[in-house]
Design a protein around this motif. Structure first.
Motif, mmCIF file in Angstrom:
data_model
loop_
_atom_site.group_PDB
_atom_site.id
_atom_site.type_symbol
_atom_site.label_atom_id
_atom_site.label_comp_id
_atom_site.label_asym_id
_atom_site.label_seq_id
_atom_site.Cartn_x
_atom_site.Cartn_y
_atom_site.Cartn_z
ATOM 1 N N ALA A 1 0.833 -1.208 0.000
ATOM 2 C CA ALA A 1 0.000 0.000 0.000
ATOM 3 C C ALA A 1 0.865 1.255 0.000
ATOM 4 C CB ALA A 1 -0.925 -0.009 1.208
ATOM 5 N N THR A 2 2.035 1.192 0.598
ATOM 6 C CA THR A 2 2.896 2.371 0.655
ATOM 7 C C THR A 2 3.752 2.525 -0.593
ATOM 8 O OG1 THR A 2 4.612 1.123 1.817
ATOM 9 C CG2 THR A 2 3.025 2.324 3.177
ATOM 10 N N ASP A 3 3.924 1.446 -1.351
ATOM 11 C CA ASP A 3 4.736 1.489 -2.571
ATOM 12 C C ASP A 3 4.034 0.709 -3.683
ATOM 13 O OD1 ASP A 3 6.812 2.006 -4.299
ATOM 14 O OD2 ASP A 3 8.050 0.357 -3.554
ATOM 15 N N PRO A 4 2.875 1.216 -4.115
ATOM 16 C CA PRO A 4 2.132 0.474 -5.138
ATOM 17 C C PRO A 4 2.806 0.574 -6.503
ATOM 18 C CG PRO A 4 1.045 2.550 -4.695
ATOM 19 C CD PRO A 4 2.201 2.443 -3.726
ATOM 20 N N GLU A 5 2.761 -0.484 -7.223
ATOM 21 C CA GLU A 5 3.308 -0.515 -8.587
ATOM 22 C C GLU A 5 2.188 -1.085 -9.455
ATOM 23 O OE1 GLU A 5 6.169 0.256 -11.398
ATOM 24 O OE2 GLU A 5 6.514 0.480 -9.262
ATOM 25 N N VAL A 6 1.678 -0.275 -10.354
ATOM 26 C CA VAL A 6 0.547 -0.691 -11.166
ATOM 27 C C VAL A 6 0.978 -1.697 -12.222
ATOM 28 C CG1 VAL A 6 -1.310 0.090 -12.660
ATOM 29 C CG2 VAL A 6 -0.571 1.515 -10.765
ATOM 30 N N VAL A 7 2.109 -1.450 -12.846
ATOM 31 C CA VAL A 7 2.583 -2.326 -13.922
ATOM 32 C C VAL A 7 4.037 -2.692 -13.650
ATOM 33 C CG1 VAL A 7 3.034 -2.467 -16.390
ATOM 34 C CG2 VAL A 7 1.055 -1.195 -15.575
#
Length: 82
Positions: free
Chosen positions: A70-76
């Motif tokens: 949640a603190t370091d989201p990576e979408v792709v």
């Protein structure tokens, strides 16, 4: 036995096993299953008949996973292709 003497228990086993019957038995599917399972008929009788007991082959698998928090989201995530 380790000291070269014959184990007296073998005489009892040999008296029970007829060589002709033993030779015929070792070529049956039942013998093969018992030898593969490494157990006796009494134990096998306690097993669930519907549970598959086919031989399985284990192979190494390379599993790579990306964990997004949640603190370091990576979408792709870029994944190299061959």
């Amino acid at each position: 036995m380790a000291d070269g003497r014959r184990d007296p228990r073998l005489a009892r086993v040999e008296a029970v096993l007829d060589p002709a019957q033993l030779e015929k038995a070792v070529f049956t599917q039942r013998w093969s299953a018992l030898a593969t399972a490494g157990t006796d008929v009494r134990t096998i009788a306690t097993w669930d008949r519907l549970l598959a007991r086919d031989p399985r082959v284990l192979v190494p698998v390379d599993v790579q996973a990306f964990v997004g928090t949640a603190t370091d989201p990576e979408v792709v995530v870029a994944v190299p292709t061959k």
